[in-house]
Scaffold this motif. Structure first.
Motif, PDB file in Angstrom:
ATOM      1  N   LEU A   1      -6.771  -2.014  -6.121  1.00  0.00           N
ATOM      2  CA  LEU A   1      -6.649  -2.875  -4.944  1.00  0.00           C
ATOM      3  C   LEU A   1      -5.430  -2.475  -4.115  1.00  0.00           C
ATOM      4  N   MET A   2      -4.325  -2.165  -4.793  1.00  0.00           N
ATOM      5  CA  MET A   2      -3.119  -1.727  -4.081  1.00  0.00           C
ATOM      6  C   MET A   2      -3.325  -0.368  -3.418  1.00  0.00           C
ATOM      7  N   TYR A   3      -3.882   0.574  -4.164  1.00  0.00           N
ATOM      8  CA  TYR A   3      -4.124   1.899  -3.603  1.00  0.00           C
ATOM      9  C   TYR A   3      -5.197   1.852  -2.510  1.00  0.00           C
ATOM     10  N   GLY A   4      -6.182   0.980  -2.674  1.00  0.00           N
ATOM     11  CA  GLY A   4      -7.249   0.895  -1.696  1.00  0.00           C
ATOM     12  C   GLY A   4      -6.783   0.458  -0.324  1.00  0.00           C
ATOM     13  N   GLY A   5      -5.685  -0.314  -0.280  1.00  0.00           N
ATOM     14  CA  GLY A   5      -5.158  -0.727   1.013  1.00  0.00           C
ATOM     15  C   GLY A   5      -4.717   0.449   1.870  1.00  0.00           C
ATOM     16  N   ARG A   6      -4.289   1.544   1.236  1.00  0.00           N
ATOM     17  CA  ARG A   6      -3.875   2.719   1.998  1.00  0.00           C
ATOM     18  C   ARG A   6      -5.013   3.234   2.869  1.00  0.00           C
TER      19      ARG A   6
ATOM     20  N   PRO B   1       0.557  -1.093 -11.726  1.00  0.00           N
ATOM     21  CA  PRO B   1       0.795  -0.869 -13.166  1.00  0.00           C
ATOM     22  C   PRO B   1       0.096   0.377 -13.706  1.00  0.00           C
ATOM     23  N   TYR B   2      -0.959   0.829 -13.029  1.00  0.00           N
ATOM     24  CA  TYR B   2      -1.704   2.013 -13.472  1.00  0.00           C
ATOM     25  C   TYR B   2      -2.005   2.893 -12.260  1.00  0.00           C
ATOM     26  N   GLY B   3      -2.493   4.093 -12.517  1.00  0.00           N
ATOM     27  CA  GLY B   3      -2.923   4.973 -11.450  1.00  0.00           C
ATOM     28  C   GLY B   3      -4.241   4.504 -10.854  1.00  0.00           C
ATOM     29  N   ASP B   4      -4.559   5.007  -9.669  1.00  0.00           N
ATOM     30  CA  ASP B   4      -5.762   4.535  -8.997  1.00  0.00           C
ATOM     31  C   ASP B   4      -7.040   4.953  -9.729  1.00  0.00           C
ATOM     32  N   ASN B   5      -7.010   6.069 -10.455  1.00  0.00           N
ATOM     33  CA  ASN B   5      -8.178   6.523 -11.207  1.00  0.00           C
ATOM     34  C   ASN B   5      -7.883   6.674 -12.702  1.00  0.00           C
ATOM     35  N   GLU B   6      -6.887   5.963 -13.169  1.00  0.00           N
ATOM     36  CA  GLU B   6      -6.543   6.011 -14.594  1.00  0.00           C
ATOM     37  C   GLU B   6      -7.552   5.192 -15.397  1.00  0.00           C
ATOM     38  N   ILE B   7      -8.142   5.807 -16.401  1.00  0.00           N
ATOM     39  CA  ILE B   7      -9.250   5.204 -17.156  1.00  0.00           C
ATOM     40  C   ILE B   7      -8.758   4.673 -18.501  1.00  0.00           C
ATOM     41  N   ASP B   8      -9.212   3.479 -18.852  1.00  0.00           N
ATOM     42  CA  ASP B   8      -8.947   2.874 -20.153  1.00  0.00           C
ATOM     43  C   ASP B   8     -10.300   2.659 -20.842  1.00  0.00           C
ATOM     44  N   LEU B   9     -10.682   3.578 -21.706  1.00  0.00           N
ATOM     45  CA  LEU B   9     -12.001   3.532 -22.335  1.00  0.00           C
ATOM     46  C   LEU B   9     -12.161   2.344 -23.276  1.00  0.00           C
TER      47      LEU B   9
ATOM     48  N   SER C   1       0.825  -1.208   0.000  1.00  0.00           N
ATOM     49  CA  SER C   1       0.000   0.000   0.000  1.00  0.00           C
ATOM     50  C   SER C   1       0.858   1.257   0.000  1.00  0.00           C
ATOM     51  N   ILE C   2       1.926   1.258   0.792  1.00  0.00           N
ATOM     52  CA  ILE C   2       2.791   2.436   0.871  1.00  0.00           C
ATOM     53  C   ILE C   2       3.463   2.713  -0.474  1.00  0.00           C
ATOM     54  N   PHE C   3       3.937   1.652  -1.118  1.00  0.00           N
ATOM     55  CA  PHE C   3       4.673   1.808  -2.372  1.00  0.00           C
ATOM     56  C   PHE C   3       3.798   1.498  -3.593  1.00  0.00           C
ATOM     57  N   ALA C   4       2.475   1.704  -3.444  1.00  0.00           N
ATOM     58  CA  ALA C   4       1.568   1.429  -4.561  1.00  0.00           C
ATOM     59  C   ALA C   4       1.877   2.284  -5.780  1.00  0.00           C
ATOM     60  N   SER C   5       2.361   3.506  -5.563  1.00  0.00           N
ATOM     61  CA  SER C   5       2.677   4.378  -6.692  1.00  0.00           C
ATOM     62  C   SER C   5       3.759   3.787  -7.583  1.00  0.00           C
ATOM     63  N   SER C   6       4.657   3.007  -6.980  1.00  0.00           N
ATOM     64  CA  SER C   6       5.736   2.390  -7.750  1.00  0.00           C
ATOM     65  C   SER C   6       5.389   0.986  -8.218  1.00  0.00           C
ATOM     66  N   LEU C   7       4.543   0.271  -7.456  1.00  0.00           N
ATOM     67  CA  LEU C   7       4.254  -1.125  -7.768  1.00  0.00           C
ATOM     68  C   LEU C   7       3.054  -1.292  -8.690  1.00  0.00           C
TER      69      LEU C   7
ATOM     70  N   PRO D   1     -10.365   5.052  -3.746  1.00  0.00           N
ATOM     71  CA  PRO D   1     -10.409   3.586  -3.731  1.00  0.00           C
ATOM     72  C   PRO D   1     -10.202   3.021  -2.330  1.00  0.00           C
ATOM     73  N   THR D   2     -11.156   2.239  -1.893  1.00  0.00           N
ATOM     74  CA  THR D   2     -11.024   1.408  -0.697  1.00  0.00           C
ATOM     75  C   THR D   2     -11.587   0.042  -1.050  1.00  0.00           C
ATOM     76  N   TRP D   3     -11.265  -0.946  -0.242  1.00  0.00           N
ATOM     77  CA  TRP D   3     -11.775  -2.289  -0.533  1.00  0.00           C
ATOM     78  C   TRP D   3     -13.292  -2.326  -0.399  1.00  0.00           C
ATOM     79  N   GLY D   4     -13.861  -1.554   0.510  1.00  0.00           N
ATOM     80  CA  GLY D   4     -15.310  -1.490   0.632  1.00  0.00           C
ATOM     81  C   GLY D   4     -15.960  -0.807  -0.553  1.00  0.00           C
ATOM     82  N   ASN D   5     -15.371   0.290  -1.031  1.00  0.00           N
ATOM     83  CA  ASN D   5     -15.903   0.972  -2.214  1.00  0.00           C
ATOM     84  C   ASN D   5     -15.859   0.087  -3.440  1.00  0.00           C
ATOM     85  N   MET D   6     -14.789  -0.678  -3.573  1.00  0.00           N
ATOM     86  CA  MET D   6     -14.669  -1.569  -4.730  1.00  0.00           C
ATOM     87  C   MET D   6     -15.748  -2.650  -4.700  1.00  0.00           C
TER      88      MET D   6
END
Length: 320
Positions: free
Chosen positions: A110-115, A76-84, A68-74, A265-270
């Motif tokens: 999922l990684m960002y949601g752990g934060r 593959p995409y941003g937490d709200n990055e959209i692929d239409l 969760s701490i290093f989600a920005s580096s681990l 993003p949180t696990w509950g929101n997802m």
């Protein structure tokens, strides 16, 4: 020692300043003088290490925290990055866990949601611990009418279902990460207060407390230096388990649409956003649900391990 050797020694040192020869350790009870006794915290740590589930829980939690701490580096995409071009897509090489209804990568969220989920759990548990310690210590130490008033207040808090009160508060004041942490902490301290009250009522009759009162030690010092350290084990275990409770509560509120704002993003929101797609893209619900379950189980394993390790009957009953 012969008479001749004694005379020679006195002649060489008339003042008797010659140090005697060291006595072998073996003659003084073997390892009795060479092996220092272990303290209670060291014994508790050794007991904790023997619990395989508790150690496994620590490993899982540390791994989740680091991810969760290093989600920005681990991630593959941003937490709200959209692929239409990949909306509610099935798992693939490009999106390992698929994408949600907006084309956001499920694994990354999922990684960002752990934060947020872990922060809510720890933050609410700390607030709960502070309130529980404060009210439980005052009630148990002073007793009398003050104890009666505080315990009736605790009974009143326990009489109302916390989830409905939280829903009312969020409907009135809105929701944010801070409000979720504060509200969950404010409504989860009652059982800890009862535990500490009971421990204080027992401990305040002990001789060391009576002796401290007799020499004029202030009440605050007695509570802080003599009583709280003796209930540290109960506080640690209860606070650890409260982390799991807060995480589940946040997931419940988010699933109902009253928790952390949907864009965070949180696990509950997802889980909430995955409801319409449970049949078509089940991984969207399985991934956060399974992650939350594993996290809660790991916390419970650690809490059970701490409870057993800090049990005074185990700590004081073990050999040194």
């Amino acid at each position: 020692m012969s008479v001749q050797s004694t005379v020679e020694t006195l002649a060489a040192d008339p003042g008797g300043l010659v140090e005697p020869a060291p006595v072998p350790t073996a003659t003084l009870g073997g390892n009795l003088l060479t092996k220092p006794s272990r303290g209670p915290w060291r014994i508790a740590f050794d007991h904790f290490k023997k619990s395989k589930l508790a150690v496994l829980g620590v490993i899982i939690l540390v791994s989740m925290v680091l991810i969760s701490i290093f989600a920005s580096s681990l991630a593959p995409y941003g937490d709200n990055e959209i692929d239409l071009f990949n909306i509610t897509a099935q798992p693939s090489a490009e999106h390992r866990l698929g994408t949600d209804e907006l084309g956001r990568d499920e694994l990354s969220r999922l990684m960002y949601g752990g934060r947020i989920s872990l922060t809510v759990g720890v933050g609410a548990a700390l607030i709960s611990a502070v309130l529980g310690i404060l009210i439980g210590a005052i009630s148990g130490y002073y007793g009398g009418r003050l104890d009666t008033i505080l315990m009736r207040f605790v009974d009143l808090m326990l009489a109302f279902p916390a989830i409905f009160l939280l829903l009312i508060l969020f409907a009135m004041y809105g929701s944010s990460v801070l409000s979720v942490v504060v509200f969950l902490g404010v409504f989860s301290w009652m059982w800890l207060a009862r535990i500490i009250r009971g421990e204080f009522m027992s401990l305040k009759q002990r001789d060391f407390v009576e002796a401290a009162r007799a020499i004029g030690v202030p009440d605050g010092t007695i509570i802080r230096r003599h009583l709280l350290p003796n209930v540290a084990a109960a506080i640690i275990v209860a606070t650890t388990l409260n982390v799991a409770y807060a995480m589940l509560s946040e997931a419940t509120l988010s699933y109902l649409g009253f928790g952390v704002p949907p864009e965070t993003p949180t696990w509950g929101n997802m889980l909430n956003t995955a409801r319409p797609y449970f049949v078509t893209v089940p991984i969207l619900a399985i991934a956060p649900g399974l992650t939350l379950t594993i996290a809660v189980l790991a916390i419970n394993f650690v809490g059970d391990g701490l409870r057993d390790a800090l049990d005074p009957r185990l700590v004081h009953g073990s050999g040194v």
